[in-house]
Design a protein around this motif. Structure first.
Motif, PDB file in Angstrom:
ATOM      1  N   UNK A 108       0.955  -1.162  -0.085  1.00  0.00           N
ATOM      2  CA  UNK A 108      -0.082  -0.025  -0.036  1.00  0.00           C
ATOM      3  C   UNK A 108       0.864   1.213   0.188  1.00  0.00           C
ATOM      4  N   UNK A 109       1.969   1.138   1.045  1.00  0.00           N
ATOM      5  CA  UNK A 109       2.526   2.386   0.802  1.00  0.00           C
ATOM      6  C   UNK A 109       3.697   2.629  -0.462  1.00  0.00           C
ATOM      7  N   UNK A 110       4.294   1.723  -1.004  1.00  0.00           N
ATOM      8  CA  UNK A 110       5.035   1.606  -2.138  1.00  0.00           C
ATOM      9  C   UNK A 110       4.216   1.989  -3.243  1.00  0.00           C
ATOM     10  N   UNK A 111       3.062   1.306  -3.191  1.00  0.00           N
ATOM     11  CA  UNK A 111       2.190   1.692  -4.528  1.00  0.00           C
ATOM     12  C   UNK A 111       1.650   3.147  -4.573  1.00  0.00           C
ATOM     13  N   UNK A 112       1.456   3.525  -3.268  1.00  0.00           N
ATOM     14  CA  UNK A 112       0.962   5.278  -3.326  1.00  0.00           C
ATOM     15  C   UNK A 112       2.170   5.984  -3.571  1.00  0.00           C
ATOM     16  N   UNK A 113       3.299   6.032  -3.229  1.00  0.00           N
ATOM     17  CA  UNK A 113       4.331   6.648  -3.304  1.00  0.00           C
ATOM     18  C   UNK A 113       4.757   6.654  -4.616  1.00  0.00           C
ATOM     19  N   UNK A 114       4.901   5.620  -5.417  1.00  0.00           N
ATOM     20  CA  UNK A 114       5.463   5.464  -6.631  1.00  0.00           C
ATOM     21  C   UNK A 114       4.511   5.926  -7.537  1.00  0.00           C
TER      22      UNK A 114
END
Ligand code: MG
Ligand code: MG
Length: 273
Positions: free
Chosen positions: A149-155
């Motif tokens: 969730x964190x990676x997807x949102x930031x990337x």
């Protein structure tokens, strides 16, 4: 091994988390051009000791200070010094405290004076990604769901997700199992259970995710010299759902910010004790 906490232990951990939350609230009023990170460190240490608590980082793995202070391109673990902050800087402040045998661990990236728009957006998105991650910290999910969730949102915003440093379980030790990476795959990793307590802490770079280490043995900075942001909350699972133990309320009170971002993660009324 993951240590499951009782409700009583979680309430003790809330106390430790609130001490670090209040410490960041006090610092929020002091962060301005001209102040040095060593001055802020002293303020934090005095406040934590006044709460009959112990600074959580001081001496931990031989770290020399109360706060990790990481300006601009520093990702985390920066050491306080006597160099004044200047207009346009950002400063990530990470604070730990130990009380009743349990740790609190909490971080916020502050703007110093007027900050560039692209940097403001990095801070906003990084903080939003923290809540994207917290939302996935619930019974039925796994470690990889939070990281994804964190990676997807930031990337999706074009930012770099730091790989070398991760969130972690929290309790009688500052760093417990499980590791909580800010990247990952859905459905992978350890399963979440009631009574787990973790620190979720996205470290997000405006540019490349790659980092380099300073010779001081501590400071980690972005490989391209672009800014990096860091926000951290302590979260328990109660009744299957994420429950915030730390709060940015004191920071927001100091900065005059209105926010209801934490409401969905609070089953217990936040008392102002
Ligand atoms: Mg921390
Ligand atoms: Mg941490």
């Amino acid at each position: 091994m993951i240590k499951i906490k009782t409700r009583e232990e979680i309430e003790l951990m809330r106390e430790s988390a609130l001490i670090v939350s209040k410490t960041l609230g006090i610092l929020a009023a002091e962060v301005k051009p001209g102040v040095t990170t060593l001055q802020l460190d002293k303020i934090a240490e005095e406040f934590i000791r006044d709460q009959q608590a112990i600074p959580g980082f001081l001496g931990l793995y031989d770290f020399p200070n109360t706060l990790c202070m990481s300006p601009n391109a520093q990702v985390v673990h920066g050491i306080p010094n006597d160099k004044p902050l200047k207009n346009g800087d950002i400063i990530s402040i990470d604070c730990g405290a130990l009380k009743n045998g349990f740790y609190g661990d909490h971080a916020y990236t502050f703007e110093v004076g007027e900050v560039a728009e692209e940097t403001k957006k990095l801070l906003k998105v990084t903080k939003e990604s923290l809540y994207e991650g917290i939302r996935e910290f619930k019974v039925g999910n796994r470690v990889g769901d939070v990281g994804f969730a964190i990676q997807n949102y930031c990337e999706s915003h074009g930012y770099g997700v730091v790989r070398e440093l991760v969130g972690h379980g929290l309790g009688k030790k500052m760093h417990e199992d499980p590791e909580m990476p800010n990247y990952g795959k859905r459905g992978r990793g350890k399963k979440f259970k009631n009574g787990m307590v973790v620190a979720i802490e996205p470290m997000i770079n405006l540019g490349t995710h790659k980092t380099i280490h300073l010779k001081d043995g501590w400071t980690i900075l972005t490989a391209d010299g672009k800014p990096s942001a860091h926000f951290e909350h302590d979260v328990a699972i109660i009744n299957g759902k994420p429950e915030l133990l730390s709060t940015f309320k004191y920071v927001y009170d100091a900065l005059g910010i209105q926010s209801d971002e934490e409401d969905e993660f609070r089953q217990t009324e936040l008392t102002n004790k």
